[in-house]
Design an enzyme around this catalytic site. Structure first.
Site, mmCIF file in Angstrom:
data_model
loop_
_atom_site.group_PDB
_atom_site.id
_atom_site.type_symbol
_atom_site.label_atom_id
_atom_site.label_comp_id
_atom_site.label_asym_id
_atom_site.label_seq_id
_atom_site.Cartn_x
_atom_site.Cartn_y
_atom_site.Cartn_z
ATOM 1 C CG ASN A 155 -0.124 0.107 2.515
ATOM 2 O OD1 ASN A 155 0.895 -0.549 2.681
ATOM 3 N ND2 ASN A 155 -0.564 0.961 3.428
ATOM 4 C CB CYS A 179 2.466 3.583 4.777
ATOM 5 S SG CYS A 179 1.684 5.196 4.624
ATOM 6 C CD GLU A 223 0.845 0.348 6.544
ATOM 7 O OE1 GLU A 223 -0.132 1.021 6.895
ATOM 8 O OE2 GLU A 223 1.653 0.734 5.675
ATOM 9 C CB ALA A 238 2.957 10.459 10.393
#
EC number: 1.17.4.1
Length: 1047
Positions: free
Chosen positions: A670, A672, A674, A859
């Site tokens: 995806n 990011c 993960e 984040a």
């Protein structure tokens, strides 16, 4: 019926006289206000509903007056009018309240122009209007203190106060007539003392003198004692309110406001300092919002010196939130009731504010309102509240409608919509969220409880080699991004540049132009106006356009073949690393010439790839390119270091260890890196994310396993609920989510947890903690999914999965080892817990979710709750973080606490941290053991970070957003780092961090102490001969500070 207590009440008129309290005066004033606003003639009877409203408001005001007088407070006419004003607003009669305020202002102006108006000269030289009520109030206080009076003031005291006030006012008027209607405040105080002693009240006079010296103020009834000694430096500024009205603010009033904000931290914060800093930025006519901003900025400026100022700034910002949402301040007595009433009204009127209309009918709103713990608002630091205010609180035309606890409850209600006992589960979810034990991903926080409840974080899709499908996926990207989803696209199937297009007999332009269109779509569609849309595009490293793909993020070259805003990632099969080890060649193909290659992995991929290479040798495949694996690897690393892209992700471990190998292929990750789920032309993989806050589960000697178990059980239930509640922008996403029910439970605050346990990230203890904490999370997440399967049934594609075949994530390591060989897999396989009970549960009940665990970057949500991101090491001990809410100074609170205990946290230490860019290593007076615990990301050898990640990966059924850090350019070290990541069994990596886009402000660093000559110094100085050797400037990755989409 007027009770005895009310009959005994007296109030202070504007001339300072005590008079009996009369409720009829309030009723008459209200009636006049209603008639004036509603245009009802005096001879006409009032409508019944209006008369009832007047009686109700009168009753509330009388009740408040009697209570205050019973408590011994002095109540003035002005205070009663304030109460009337407040009750009009509370009862929703804003039009009457507004006219009543205008009437009061007109009367005040008229009084100030009357012959009775006298001016008092204050010590600072400014003048204020003389108010006899303040003399009466001060005298009564003095008599009560002297005679130790409790409860109501006796009649004989009131009579004495009235008599004295008349004498004092008469003498003041006499003196003012001789002094141009002005009198000095010292003269007034002298007159009061003189009159007390003239009539023989010596004890009271003494108490009055002490009262003056203590500079006491009657705050409870909002009367500033004009007779109390004023500070010589007292200044006054006119403040402009949002509604256009003005009022005056003094240094002491601002000090009182800031003192309240600092009251929780008396030892570490200084309200006087903040007052001076804020007041220095005031000007006459300053806006009310600028007053608040000046106070917040003063607190913010001190966060680097004392982290507690982050909570002071948060409290000041909370006051803004309360005023905006509740029309109340934090110090208001009725705040709690207004807070709860507003919540219920907000939910009931939710249709107007984009809330899900079911919320008002399906929950016990009284129970939810009473369950909210308002004290939890004070848990937030400034950055947390600012992020919520800017991007998460629901708003209407710029006005925030939510407070922190209302926000958490709205999210909890949205997640409980499909539960049988909705109110019970909403309260249970709320308690988990509001105590920071677990936080869902940003899309869930944005949209839970809203009309369009798109709660999923991640979408994975594959693009077919077909023009219609290409633009369908780009269109899907726009729809998914609109509702705050992060997207991963697999582009490997698109034929390469120069490949034949049979329909037109032309040549393909390859994949790059389509990625450019994808890039521009991501820029054009932001996420609900709250943050930028974001996409990551994946390409397998054997694609013929791969070398062009590597350069997509370069700042030079033909901009038509650049994509500056999308992220890029390489999908790398194990065979490439084997060729790299063998110093062999690597062949690039066009996908239309190598059918099945993209869908194959492991031994099948190797067989097909070598078969296609033989076809190249035989001439059957003509469009190809042979490169040396080492040369391509060197270019991959070079681009990664220069641009931060493409990220490296590993195809074979992602597929071989996938629980869903029976239903398809993992073709990409995806946004990011993960999430690792199957996707196809008919299925867009979907995952819903949330993260456990490890900090909230740490005891002195380690993890609180019982608490962690409870947190994970509730969190998994919430994540599973998302699937059924979710709004799906595309049919393919809905079908995939319902079929497989993937969720991604992760962690945050890993570094904070190490600090609390006094463990360095660069240690075997950190490795063991990473291992054990991941094992516990895996254990209890799988257990929770099993129990949900018992309650709700298994996911529909469960049959044939690895779960069904008795294979847990820990078991799949052997499958990868069987394919790779022991030399290419260095993963620990030890266990601590007894896993047989979990295996037994799976055999008995199955699994509710196909995949369970993924560590997202967190984040934004980590900023909200004030912990370190995800599994990240500390970036620097003092740095500036930039995001859509602005720039925030981030000090390491754990370090500062340690240094305070050692007695070495001071201005010089702060100066040192700034000078050395947030690192301790070169600060000599810091003990070595502290330096070891507080290594920053660039000071930790990559092997430690990778080993911790490997220990997590053995328990995680998907992946982890793993950033890697390289302080200095070193090609060999960079190569070894990524080869180690592969050998340690990692499935993906994320950003390569080389340097930061923002640094700490150094304008106040003492250049003389440092012995450095500034650039602006023209003449040669004693420091001119100093040679400062600096490391060569490293390329700066054009990276954002953190992922702003997954979390």
């Amino acid at each position: 019926m007027v009770d005895l207590q009310e009959k005994q009440c007296t109030i202070v008129k504007r001339n300072g006289m005590f008079v009996p309290f009369d409720r009829n005066r309030i009723f008459q004033a209200l009636e006049a206000a209603f008639r004036d606003t509603r245009r009802i003639d005096d001879h006409m009877p009032l409508p019944e509903d209006l008369e009832n409203s007047i009686r109700s408001i009168t009753h509330q005001v009388v009740k408040e007056v009697v209570q205050k007088i019973t408590d011994g407070q002095v109540v003035t006419v002005e205070r009663i009018q304030d109460m009337v004003e407040s009750q009009l607003y509370i009862n929703g009669l804003q039009d009457v309240a507004r006219d009543y305020v205008v009437y009061r202002d007109d009367r005040k102006a008229h009084r100030e122009k009357s012959w009775q108006s006298l001016s008092v000269i204050r010590r600072c030289g400014t003048t204020v209007h003389f108010n006899p009520m303040k003399i009466s109030a001060a005298l009564e206080k003095a008599f009560r203190a002297t005679d130790r009076i409790e409860g109501m003031t006796p009649d004989f005291v009131r009579e004495e106060v009235n008599a004295l006030t008349q004498k004092i006012v008469a003498e003041i008027e006499e003196r003012c007539s001789q002094q141009d209607s002005r009198i000095d405040i010292e003269q007034i105080q002298d007159i009061v003392e003189q009159q007390l002693m003239v009539v023989g009240h010596y004890a009271t006079a003494k108490n009055y003198i002490l009262y003056r010296e203590a500079r006491a103020r009657v705050r409870d009834n909002r009367v500033e004692d004009q007779i109390v000694e004023e500070a010589p430096s007292e200044e006054t500024f006119e403040v402009l309110s949002k509604d256009g009205s003005t009022y005056m603010i003094t240094h002491s009033q601002l000090l009182a406001r800031l003192a309240r904000a600092c009251s929780r931290f008396p030892e570490t914060t200084d309200a006087a300092l903040l007052t001076d800093m804020a007041f220095s930025n005031f000007y006459s006519g300053i806006k009310e919002s600028e007053v608040v901003l000046a106070c917040i900025m003063a607190a913010r400026a001190n966060i680097e010196k004392e982290p507690d100022y982050a909570f002071v700034a948060a409290e000041l910002l909370l006051d803004v939130v309360y005023k905006e949402a509740l029309d109340r301040s934090r110090g208001d007595e009725d705040l709690e009731q207004v807070y709860r009433d507003h919540f219920k009204r907000y939910i009931m009127e939710g249709d107007s504010y984009r809330l899900n209309p079911e919320l008002k009918n399906l929950f016990d709103l009284d129970a939810l309102a009473n369950a909210m713990d308002l004290s939890r608002d004070l848990q937030f630091s400034y950055m947390g509240i600012q992020n919520l205010y800017d991007r998460y609180f629901n708003h209407d035309d710029g006005r925030r409608l939510e407070t922190p606890q209302i926000f958490w409850m709205r999210v909890a209600m949205g997640l409980a919509l499909k539960e049988q006992d909705k109110t019970y589960w909403a309260i249970t979810f709320y308690n988990l969220l509001s105590t920071f034990r677990y936080t869902p991903a940003t899309p869930t926080l944005f949209n839970s409880g809203m009309r369009h409840s798109q709660l999923s974080s991640c979408y994975l899709s594959t693009v077919q080699d077909d023009l219609v499908n290409i633009y369908k996926v780009i269109s899907d990207n726009a729809m998914l991004s609109k509702w705050a989803g992060g997207i991963g696209n697999d582009w490997t199937a698109i034929r390469a540049t120069g490949a034949l297009i049979k329909g037109t007999n032309g040549k393909s332009q390859g994949v790059i132009p389509f990625i450019k269109v994808t890039n521009d779509t991501a820029v054009a569609v932001n996420q609900g106006g709250k943050r930028k849309g974001a996409v990551c595009v994946y390409l397998e490293v054997w694609h013929l356009d791969y070398e062009d793909f590597l350069e997509l993020r370069k700042n030079t070259g033909d901009d038509r073949r650049r994509a500056h805003d999308v992220n890029t990632a390489s999908w790398i099969p194990d065979l490439f690393f084997k060729r790299l080890q063998q110093k062999g060649s690597w062949t690039l193909f066009s996908p239309d010439d190598v059918p099945g290659l993209h869908d194959a992995y492991g031994e099948e991929f190797e067989r097909l790839y070598e078969e296609y290479e033989r076809k190249v040798d035989s001439g059957e495949i003509r469009l190809y390119k042979k490169v040396e694996a080492e040369d391509l690897w060197r270019k991959m690393l070079s681009m990664l270091f220069e641009t931060g892209h493409p990220w490296m992700t590993f195809k074979d471990p992602s597929n071989i260890r996938s629980a869903q190998d029976h239903t398809g292929v993992v073709r990409c990750s995806n946004l990011c890196t993960e999430i690792l789920l199957n996707c196809s032309e008919t299925e867009t993989a979907v995952c819903n994310l949330g993260s456990v806050n490890l900090v909230q589960h740490i005891l002195d000697d380690g993890l609180d396993e019982e608490k962690l178990s409870e947190t994970i059980s509730i969190a998994v239930r919430m994540l599973d609920n998302v699937i059924d509640i979710n709004f799906y922008p595309t049919k393919e996403a809905k079908e995939a989510n319902f079929a497989h029910r993937a969720i991604g439970l992760g962690v945050m605050g890993f570094q904070d947890a190490l600090y609390k346990l006094d463990i360095s990230y660069a240690s075997q203890e950190a490795v063991e903690f990473a291992d054990y904490s991941s094992e516990l999370i895996s254990y209890y997440a799988i257990q929770a999914s099993c129990l949900l399967a018992k309650e709700r049934g298994t996911y529909s594609s469960y049959k044939g999965s690895k779960w069904d075949r008795g294979l847990l994530p820990i078991d799949t390591i052997q499958l990868l080892a069987n394919y790779r060989g022991k030399d290419n897999l260095q993963m620990d396989t030890s266990v601590r817990k007894d896993w047989e009970p979990i295996r037994s549960l799976i055999r008995e009940h199955g699994m509710r979710n196909c995949q369970l665990m993924a560590i997202a970057p967190t984040a934004t949500i980590s900023n909200i709750i004030g912990v370190t991101q995800s599994i990240e090491p500390t970036y620097k001990h003092l740095f500036v973080k930039s995001n859509l809410s602005g720039e925030f100074t981030i000090p390491n609170v754990y370090l500062i606490e340690k240094l305070k205990k050692l007695g070495i946290w001071d201005a010089d230490m702060l100066d040192d941290l700034k000078y050395f860019d947030g690192s301790l290593l070169e600060i000599e007076r810091v003990p070595d053991h502290i330096k070891h615990i507080f290594l920053t990301a660039f000071e930790i050898e990559p092997e430690w970070i990778l080993e911790c990640a490997s220990r997590r990966q053995k328990w995680i059924d998907m992946g982890q957003s793993l950033n890697l850090y390289l302080a200095q350019p070193d090609g060999k070290k960079l190569s070894n780092m990524y080869l180690t990541a592969w050998k340690k069994g990692l499935k993906t990596t994320y950003y390569l961090r080389s340097s930061s886009a923002t640094t700490v402000e150094k304008s106040f660093v003492d250049i003389n102490k440092r012995g450095i000559q500034p650039r602006w110094m023209k003449n040669k100085s004693a420091s001119a001969g100093i040679v400062v050797e600096r490391a060569s400037k490293t390329p700066v990755c054009s990276l954002e500070e953190g992922c702003e989409v997954c979390q």
